[in-house]
Each structure stands twice: as structure tokens, then as C-alpha cells.
Design a protein around this motif. Structure first.
Motif, mmCIF file in Angstrom:
data_model
loop_
_atom_site.group_PDB
_atom_site.id
_atom_site.type_symbol
_atom_site.label_atom_id
_atom_site.label_comp_id
_atom_site.label_asym_id
_atom_site.label_seq_id
_atom_site.Cartn_x
_atom_site.Cartn_y
_atom_site.Cartn_z
ATOM 1 N N ALA A 152 -70.487 31.157 101.552
ATOM 2 C CA ALA A 152 -70.743 31.678 100.209
ATOM 3 C C ALA A 152 -69.432 32.096 99.546
ATOM 4 N N HIS A 153 -69.304 31.783 98.265
ATOM 5 C CA HIS A 153 -68.167 32.135 97.421
ATOM 6 C C HIS A 153 -66.892 31.359 97.774
ATOM 7 N N ALA A 154 -67.011 30.320 98.597
ATOM 8 C CA ALA A 154 -65.844 29.498 98.938
ATOM 9 C C ALA A 154 -65.265 28.848 97.688
ATOM 10 N N LEU A 155 -63.952 28.647 97.705
ATOM 11 C CA LEU A 155 -63.234 28.025 96.592
ATOM 12 C C LEU A 155 -63.222 26.507 96.764
ATOM 13 N N PHE A 156 -63.542 25.802 95.688
ATOM 14 C CA PHE A 156 -63.464 24.342 95.665
ATOM 15 C C PHE A 156 -62.407 23.907 94.658
ATOM 16 N N VAL A 157 -61.532 23.005 95.079
ATOM 17 C CA VAL A 157 -60.554 22.380 94.177
ATOM 18 C C VAL A 157 -60.648 20.880 94.411
ATOM 19 N N ILE A 158 -61.395 20.217 93.542
ATOM 20 C CA ILE A 158 -61.714 18.801 93.716
ATOM 21 C C ILE A 158 -61.037 17.991 92.613
ATOM 22 N N GLY A 159 -60.167 17.069 93.006
ATOM 23 C CA GLY A 159 -59.499 16.212 92.041
ATOM 24 C C GLY A 159 -60.327 14.975 91.742
ATOM 25 N N VAL A 160 -60.441 14.629 90.462
ATOM 26 C CA VAL A 160 -61.157 13.430 90.024
ATOM 27 C C VAL A 160 -60.302 12.738 88.962
ATOM 28 N N ARG A 161 -60.018 11.461 89.163
ATOM 29 C CA ARG A 161 -59.253 10.757 88.134
ATOM 30 C C ARG A 161 -59.965 10.900 86.789
ATOM 31 N N LYS A 162 -59.205 11.194 85.720
ATOM 32 C CA LYS A 162 -59.794 11.547 84.435
ATOM 33 C C LYS A 162 -60.740 10.471 83.900
ATOM 34 N N THR A 163 -60.312 9.230 83.854
ATOM 35 C CA THR A 163 -61.165 8.181 83.292
ATOM 36 C C THR A 163 -62.414 7.980 84.131
ATOM 37 N N PHE A 164 -62.293 8.163 85.445
ATOM 38 C CA PHE A 164 -63.445 8.019 86.336
ATOM 39 C C PHE A 164 -64.415 9.174 86.142
ATOM 40 N N PHE A 165 -63.892 10.374 85.924
ATOM 41 C CA PHE A 165 -64.730 11.542 85.647
ATOM 42 C C PHE A 165 -65.672 11.242 84.490
ATOM 43 N N GLU A 166 -65.125 10.632 83.456
ATOM 44 C CA GLU A 166 -65.916 10.345 82.260
ATOM 45 C C GLU A 166 -66.895 9.192 82.501
ATOM 46 N N GLU A 167 -66.428 8.134 83.150
ATOM 47 C CA GLU A 167 -67.264 6.947 83.334
ATOM 48 C C GLU A 167 -68.358 7.148 84.377
ATOM 49 N N ALA A 168 -68.099 7.969 85.383
ATOM 50 C CA ALA A 168 -69.063 8.165 86.471
ATOM 51 C C ALA A 168 -69.960 9.377 86.263
ATOM 52 N N ASN A 169 -69.869 10.017 85.095
ATOM 53 C CA ASN A 169 -70.783 11.107 84.724
ATOM 54 C C ASN A 169 -70.707 12.309 85.658
ATOM 55 N N PHE A 170 -69.490 12.752 85.941
ATOM 56 C CA PHE A 170 -69.326 13.950 86.750
ATOM 57 C C PHE A 170 -69.821 15.204 86.031
ATOM 58 N N GLU A 171 -69.581 15.272 84.723
ATOM 59 C CA GLU A 171 -69.898 16.512 84.011
ATOM 60 C C GLU A 171 -71.364 16.909 84.119
ATOM 61 N N PRO A 172 -72.338 15.997 83.883
ATOM 62 C CA PRO A 172 -73.730 16.434 84.019
ATOM 63 C C PRO A 172 -74.088 16.879 85.435
ATOM 64 N N VAL A 173 -73.464 16.274 86.443
ATOM 65 C CA VAL A 173 -73.714 16.701 87.823
ATOM 66 C C VAL A 173 -73.206 18.132 88.022
ATOM 67 N N LEU A 174 -71.994 18.389 87.572
ATOM 68 C CA LEU A 174 -71.423 19.732 87.710
ATOM 69 C C LEU A 174 -72.217 20.767 86.914
ATOM 70 N N ARG A 175 -72.588 20.423 85.680
ATOM 71 C CA ARG A 175 -73.349 21.371 84.856
ATOM 72 C C ARG A 175 -74.724 21.630 85.463
ATOM 73 N N GLY A 176 -75.303 20.615 86.082
ATOM 74 C CA GLY A 176 -76.574 20.792 86.763
ATOM 75 C C GLY A 176 -76.455 21.733 87.944
ATOM 76 N N MET A 177 -75.387 21.589 88.721
ATOM 77 C CA MET A 177 -75.140 22.492 89.841
ATOM 78 C C MET A 177 -74.933 23.918 89.349
ATOM 79 N N GLU A 178 -74.238 24.028 88.221
ATOM 80 C CA GLU A 178 -73.973 25.338 87.641
ATOM 81 C C GLU A 178 -75.256 25.988 87.131
ATOM 82 N N SER A 179 -76.088 25.215 86.451
ATOM 83 C CA SER A 179 -77.315 25.768 85.870
ATOM 84 C C SER A 179 -78.318 26.170 86.943
#
Length: 214
Positions: A152-179
Motif C-alpha cells: 500500500a502507498h508504494a511509489l510507481f514511476v512508469i515510463g511510456v513513450r509519448k506517442t504510444f501513450f496517446e495511441e494505446a489509450n493509456f490515459e483512460p486506463v489510468l483515469r479508471g484506476m484513479e476513479s
């Protein structure tokens, strides 16, 4: 073929991989020259950028660390922490062999993070990754399962190539985890991937995804 051309060729071929088996074969084949033919030639700054993002966000309790897709140990090289504070995970046994010779990891684990993570589960205080979440490698799907290997409360630092982040839909996955309350304090910072100018990928950037497990 010049050394620089060889480095660019290695990079561009890696983006065309399509299966975990492809990745194993590919990285096994040039593990022994990865640091010289690729990292040194192209000025692979990405591991240092992820290490810096970790240092900026970490507290004294954010160890031990697990380095996902550790390859030849470049993140651990930069962090320069006591060996007992960091483990390495990679899909390629030959890459693990190279990092093992550097003696920068407490333990090394051969694993495919798109499959069950029983071999990796531990009480990790931080999860880092540089170079694994990109074309031909891994998409956003394992992000949620990686939470299971950390406390619990562990720190994550995950690198994602910028163009891949956008094309592979990382943001909705992250926002879903957050919500759903799985992660908190999400921050996204753009970082350079290369420190040398003059090649086709000099201007490539990545997002460092920094967050904590809830």
C-alpha cells in the motif's frame, strides 16, 4: 553500416515486434552489445530520466524497488543504490545475464508482465520502468496487475513513450484506476529519451507516469 545506423536499426526493429516470444528472441540476440550498439550510440537517456523522477518523488520508505523491463541494468546503474534495495525483472534471459554480471540487483526475475505475476509479487515500496511500455512491447493492460506486486502507498514511476501513450489509450486506463481508488496522486511529466542529437529519434520523448498505489 556505421555504429549509429546500427543503433537506430535496433531501435526501429524493436518497435515492430508483436509477441512476447518475438521480444525474447530479439533481445536475447543482441544483449551482449545492447549497451554499446544502442544505449551509448544513441545517447539513451531514458533510464536516467526515470531514475530522476523516482528520486524527485521518493521518500525514505520507497524501497525496495522493482525495475520492470530492467534489461542490462541501466536504471540500477543510474540509481546507484545498495544492491539489496532493487530487484530486476525482464522477459529476456540473456539481458538478465548481462545485468547479473554488473551486480546491481538483489535478485533477477525472468517474467512476462502480460501474464500472472506470481513470480514477482513482493512487498515492494516502488515500481519503476523505462523502455517497456512502447511500440512492439507492452500496452497499458498490465498497469493494474502491477499494483499487486507492491505494498500500500508504494511509489510507481512508469515510463511510456509519448506517442504510444496517446495511441494505446493509456490515459483512460489510468483515469479508471484513479476513479476506482486504486491509485492516487497521479502526475504526468514529459521527459527526453535521448541525450545525443543527430539521429532520427533524438527528439523522441516519453511520459513519466508518477503515482502511488492507494
Amino acid at each position: 553500416m556505421t555504429e549509429k545506423s546500427a543503433g537506430q536499426n535496433l531501435l526501429e526493429q524493436s518497435y515492430k515486434l508483436s509477441t512476447p516470444e518475438d521480444n525474447v528472441d530479439y533481445y536475447d540476440a543482441f544483449a551482449s552489445t545492447y549497451d554499446t550498439d544502442f544505449a551509448d550510440t544513441l545517447g539513451w537517456h531514458y533510464p536516467a530520466a526515470i531514475a530522476a523522477a523516482y528520486r524527485d518523488a521518493a521518500t525514505e520508505t520507497d524501497t525496495p524497488i522493482v525495475d520492470i523491463g530492467c534489461g542490462t541494468g541501466l536504471v540500477a546503474d543510474v540509481l546507484n543504490l545498495p544492491q539489496e534495495q532493487i530487484d530486476g525483472v525482464d522477459i529476456s534471459p540473456e539481458m538478465l545475464s548481462i545485468s547479473g554480471k554488473k551486480e546491481v540487483y538483489r535478485s533477477l526475475i525472468e517474467a512476462d508482465i502480460t501474464k500472472p505475476l506470481d513470480a514477482i509479487k513482493n512487498d515492494y515500496g516502488a515500481v519503476l520502468s523505462a523502455g517497456t511500455f512502447t511500440y512492439g512491447h507492452v500496452g497499458p493492460e498490465p498497469l493494474e496487475s502491477l499494483l499487486d506486486i507492491a505494498r500500500a502507498h508504494a511509489l510507481f514511476v512508469i515510463g511510456v513513450r509519448k506517442t504510444f501513450f496517446e495511441e494505446a489509450n493509456f490515459e483512460p486506463v489510468l483515469r479508471g484506476m484513479e476513479s476506482r481508488g486504486l491509485i492516487k496522486n497521479l502526475q504526468v511529466a514529459e521527459v527526453p529519451m535521448y541525450a545525443k542529437a543527430g539521429h532520427d529519434h533524438s527528439d523522441d520523448t516519453a511520459f513519466a507516469l508518477v503515482y502511488r498505489k492507494s
